[in-house]
Design a protein around this motif. Structure first.
Motif, PDB file in Angstrom:
ATOM      1  N   MET A   1      46.425  46.488 101.522  1.00 35.83           N
ATOM      2  CA  MET A   1      46.429  45.409 102.471  1.00 35.83           C
ATOM      3  C   MET A   1      46.968  44.151 101.785  1.00 35.83           C
ATOM      4  O   MET A   1      46.502  43.771 100.717  1.00 35.83           O
ATOM      5  N   THR A   2      47.951  43.527 102.399  1.00 31.54           N
ATOM      6  CA  THR A   2      48.551  42.342 101.800  1.00 31.54           C
ATOM      7  C   THR A   2      47.623  41.141 101.944  1.00 31.54           C
ATOM      8  O   THR A   2      46.779  41.105 102.823  1.00 31.54           O
ATOM      9  N   ARG A   3      47.821  40.176 101.083  1.00 30.99           N
ATOM     10  CA  ARG A   3      47.042  38.939 101.168  1.00 30.99           C
ATOM     11  C   ARG A   3      47.701  38.023 102.185  1.00 30.99           C
ATOM     12  O   ARG A   3      48.425  37.093 101.839  1.00 30.99           O
ATOM     13  N   SER A   4      47.472  38.319 103.440  1.00 34.83           N
ATOM     14  CA  SER A   4      48.049  37.509 104.499  1.00 34.83           C
ATOM     15  C   SER A   4      47.053  37.403 105.644  1.00 34.83           C
ATOM     16  O   SER A   4      46.158  38.222 105.790  1.00 34.83           O
ATOM     17  N   CYS A   5      47.235  36.385 106.450  1.00 34.95           N
ATOM     18  CA  CYS A   5      46.373  36.158 107.598  1.00 34.95           C
ATOM     19  C   CYS A   5      46.902  36.969 108.777  1.00 34.95           C
ATOM     20  O   CYS A   5      48.091  36.937 109.080  1.00 34.95           O
ATOM     21  N   ILE A   6      46.007  37.689 109.436  1.00 39.65           N
ATOM     22  CA  ILE A   6      46.396  38.524 110.569  1.00 39.65           C
ATOM     23  C   ILE A   6      46.849  37.675 111.753  1.00 39.65           C
ATOM     24  O   ILE A   6      47.756  38.045 112.479  1.00 39.65           O
ATOM     25  N   ILE A   7      46.242  36.530 111.933  1.00 35.46           N
ATOM     26  CA  ILE A   7      46.500  35.704 113.121  1.00 35.46           C
ATOM     27  C   ILE A   7      47.737  34.817 112.948  1.00 35.46           C
ATOM     28  O   ILE A   7      48.625  34.818 113.776  1.00 35.46           O
ATOM     29  N   THR A   8      47.787  34.048 111.850  1.00 34.26           N
ATOM     30  CA  THR A   8      48.882  33.090 111.670  1.00 34.26           C
ATOM     31  C   THR A   8      50.068  33.676 110.908  1.00 34.26           C
ATOM     32  O   THR A   8      51.102  33.030 110.801  1.00 34.26           O
ATOM     33  N   LYS A   9      49.915  34.867 110.339  1.00 35.96           N
ATOM     34  CA  LYS A   9      50.960  35.553 109.563  1.00 35.96           C
ATOM     35  C   LYS A   9      51.344  34.800 108.286  1.00 35.96           C
ATOM     36  O   LYS A   9      52.432  34.964 107.762  1.00 35.96           O
ATOM     37  N   LYS A  10      50.434  33.944 107.792  1.00 35.88           N
ATOM     38  CA  LYS A  10      50.697  33.225 106.550  1.00 35.88           C
ATOM     39  C   LYS A  10      50.643  34.188 105.375  1.00 35.88           C
ATOM     40  O   LYS A  10      49.769  35.050 105.325  1.00 35.88           O
ATOM     41  N   ARG A  11      51.546  34.026 104.412  1.00 34.45           N
ATOM     42  CA  ARG A  11      51.589  34.842 103.205  1.00 34.45           C
ATOM     43  C   ARG A  11      51.732  33.940 101.994  1.00 34.45           C
ATOM     44  O   ARG A  11      51.999  32.749 102.124  1.00 34.45           O
ATOM     45  N   ALA A  12      51.571  34.535 100.807  1.00 36.30           N
ATOM     46  CA  ALA A  12      51.704  33.761  99.571  1.00 36.30           C
ATOM     47  C   ALA A  12      53.148  33.289  99.407  1.00 36.30           C
ATOM     48  O   ALA A  12      54.089  33.982  99.782  1.00 36.30           O
ATOM     49  N   MET A  13      53.292  32.090  98.855  1.00 35.70           N
ATOM     50  CA  MET A  13      54.612  31.523  98.580  1.00 35.70           C
ATOM     51  C   MET A  13      54.773  31.392  97.077  1.00 35.70           C
ATOM     52  O   MET A  13      53.801  31.416  96.328  1.00 35.70           O
ATOM     53  N   SER A  14      56.000  31.250  96.629  1.00 33.00           N
ATOM     54  CA  SER A  14      56.218  31.014  95.207  1.00 33.00           C
ATOM     55  C   SER A  14      56.959  29.697  95.033  1.00 33.00           C
ATOM     56  O   SER A  14      57.689  29.251  95.909  1.00 33.00           O
ATOM     57  N   GLY A  15      56.730  29.084  93.876  1.00 27.86           N
ATOM     58  CA  GLY A  15      57.362  27.811  93.572  1.00 27.86           C
ATOM     59  C   GLY A  15      57.311  27.585  92.084  1.00 27.86           C
ATOM     60  O   GLY A  15      57.129  28.524  91.304  1.00 27.86           O
ATOM     61  N   ASN A  16      57.462  26.355  91.665  1.00 24.45           N
ATOM     62  CA  ASN A  16      57.474  26.033  90.252  1.00 24.45           C
ATOM     63  C   ASN A  16      56.364  25.053  89.888  1.00 24.45           C
ATOM     64  O   ASN A  16      56.075  24.134  90.639  1.00 24.45           O
ATOM     65  N   ASN A  17      55.750  25.294  88.716  1.00 27.87           N
ATOM     66  CA  ASN A  17      54.945  24.272  88.069  1.00 27.87           C
ATOM     67  C   ASN A  17      55.929  23.408  87.290  1.00 27.87           C
ATOM     68  O   ASN A  17      56.751  23.945  86.543  1.00 27.87           O
ATOM     69  N   VAL A  18      55.877  22.107  87.448  1.00 30.24           N
ATOM     70  CA  VAL A  18      56.797  21.225  86.736  1.00 30.24           C
ATOM     71  C   VAL A  18      55.977  20.323  85.819  1.00 30.24           C
ATOM     72  O   VAL A  18      55.123  19.558  86.282  1.00 30.24           O
ATOM     73  N   SER A  19      56.217  20.417  84.523  1.00 29.55           N
ATOM     74  CA  SER A  19      55.468  19.620  83.554  1.00 29.55           C
ATOM     75  C   SER A  19      56.061  18.208  83.459  1.00 29.55           C
ATOM     76  O   SER A  19      57.109  17.907  84.037  1.00 29.55           O
ATOM     77  N   HIS A  20      55.370  17.371  82.706  1.00 25.77           N
ATOM     78  CA  HIS A  20      55.860  16.012  82.487  1.00 25.77           C
ATOM     79  C   HIS A  20      57.225  16.035  81.793  1.00 25.77           C
ATOM     80  O   HIS A  20      58.063  15.157  82.026  1.00 25.77           O
ATOM     81  N   ALA A  21      57.461  17.053  80.945  1.00 22.37           N
ATOM     82  CA  ALA A  21      58.745  17.193  80.247  1.00 22.37           C
ATOM     83  C   ALA A  21      59.784  17.908  81.114  1.00 22.37           C
ATOM     84  O   ALA A  21      60.852  18.275  80.646  1.00 22.37           O
ATOM     85  N   ASN A  22      59.446  18.134  82.404  1.00 19.49           N
ATOM     86  CA  ASN A  22      60.331  18.765  83.376  1.00 19.49           C
ATOM     87  C   ASN A  22      60.589  20.242  83.064  1.00 19.49           C
ATOM     88  O   ASN A  22      61.617  20.776  83.450  1.00 19.49           O
ATOM     89  N   ASN A  23      59.657  20.899  82.343  1.00 20.74           N
ATOM     90  CA  ASN A  23      59.751  22.347  82.156  1.00 20.74           C
ATOM     91  C   ASN A  23      59.240  23.016  83.428  1.00 20.74           C
ATOM     92  O   ASN A  23      58.231  22.607  83.988  1.00 20.74           O
ATOM     93  N   LYS A  24      59.925  24.063  83.850  1.00 18.70           N
ATOM     94  CA  LYS A  24      59.555  24.742  85.094  1.00 18.70           C
ATOM     95  C   LYS A  24      59.105  26.171  84.796  1.00 18.70           C
ATOM     96  O   LYS A  24      59.790  26.907  84.106  1.00 18.70           O
ATOM     97  N   THR A  25      57.945  26.538  85.329  1.00 13.54           N
ATOM     98  CA  THR A  25      57.444  27.903  85.233  1.00 13.54           C
ATOM     99  C   THR A  25      57.049  28.357  86.632  1.00 13.54           C
ATOM    100  O   THR A  25      56.585  27.553  87.455  1.00 13.54           O
TER     101      THR A  25
END
Length: 86
Positions: A1-25
Motif C-alpha cells: 500500500m502506497t503512502r498516499s491519501c485515498i480521498i485527496t490522492k496526495k502522495r510524497a514529493m521530492s525536493g532539495n535540502n539547501v544548506s547555508h553554503a547552497n549545497n543541495k541534497t
C-alpha cells in the motif's frame, strides 16, 4: 500500500535540502497521514481509512458519506442501501 491519501490522492514529493553554503541534497516530503475509523451514519457502520489532515477537514465540513461518495470508495451495494432509505 502506497503512502498516499485515498480521498485527496496526495502522495510524497521530492525536493532539495539547501544548506547555508547552497549545497543541495535530495529530500522526501511525506504526506501527513493518519489511520482513522470513521462512523458513517447513512451506512450504519464504521470505515477504517488512511487519510491526510486535509481529508479530515473535508469530512468535518461535508460529512463522511459525501466525501466517500465523491472519492468513489462506496460499493454499489452501499449506494443502493442509502437510496432505498430515502
Amino acid at each position: 500500500m502506497t503512502r498516499s491519501c485515498i480521498i485527496t490522492k496526495k502522495r510524497a514529493m521530492s525536493g532539495n535540502n539547501v544548506s547555508h553554503a547552497n549545497n543541495k541534497t535530495l529530500k522526501r516530503f511525506k504526506v501527513n497521514l493518519h489511520k482513522k475509523k470513521i462512523w458513517v451514519p447513512e451506512l450504519n457502520k464504521t470505515v477504517s481509512i488512511r487519510l491526510s489532515a486535509k481529508a479530515l477537514r473535508m469530512i468535518d465540513k461535508l460529512g463522511p458519506y459525501e466525501v466517500l461518495k465523491r472519492a468513489e470508495l462506496l460499493s454499489s451495494k452501499d449506494l443502493q442501501r442509502v437510496s432505498d432509505q430515502k
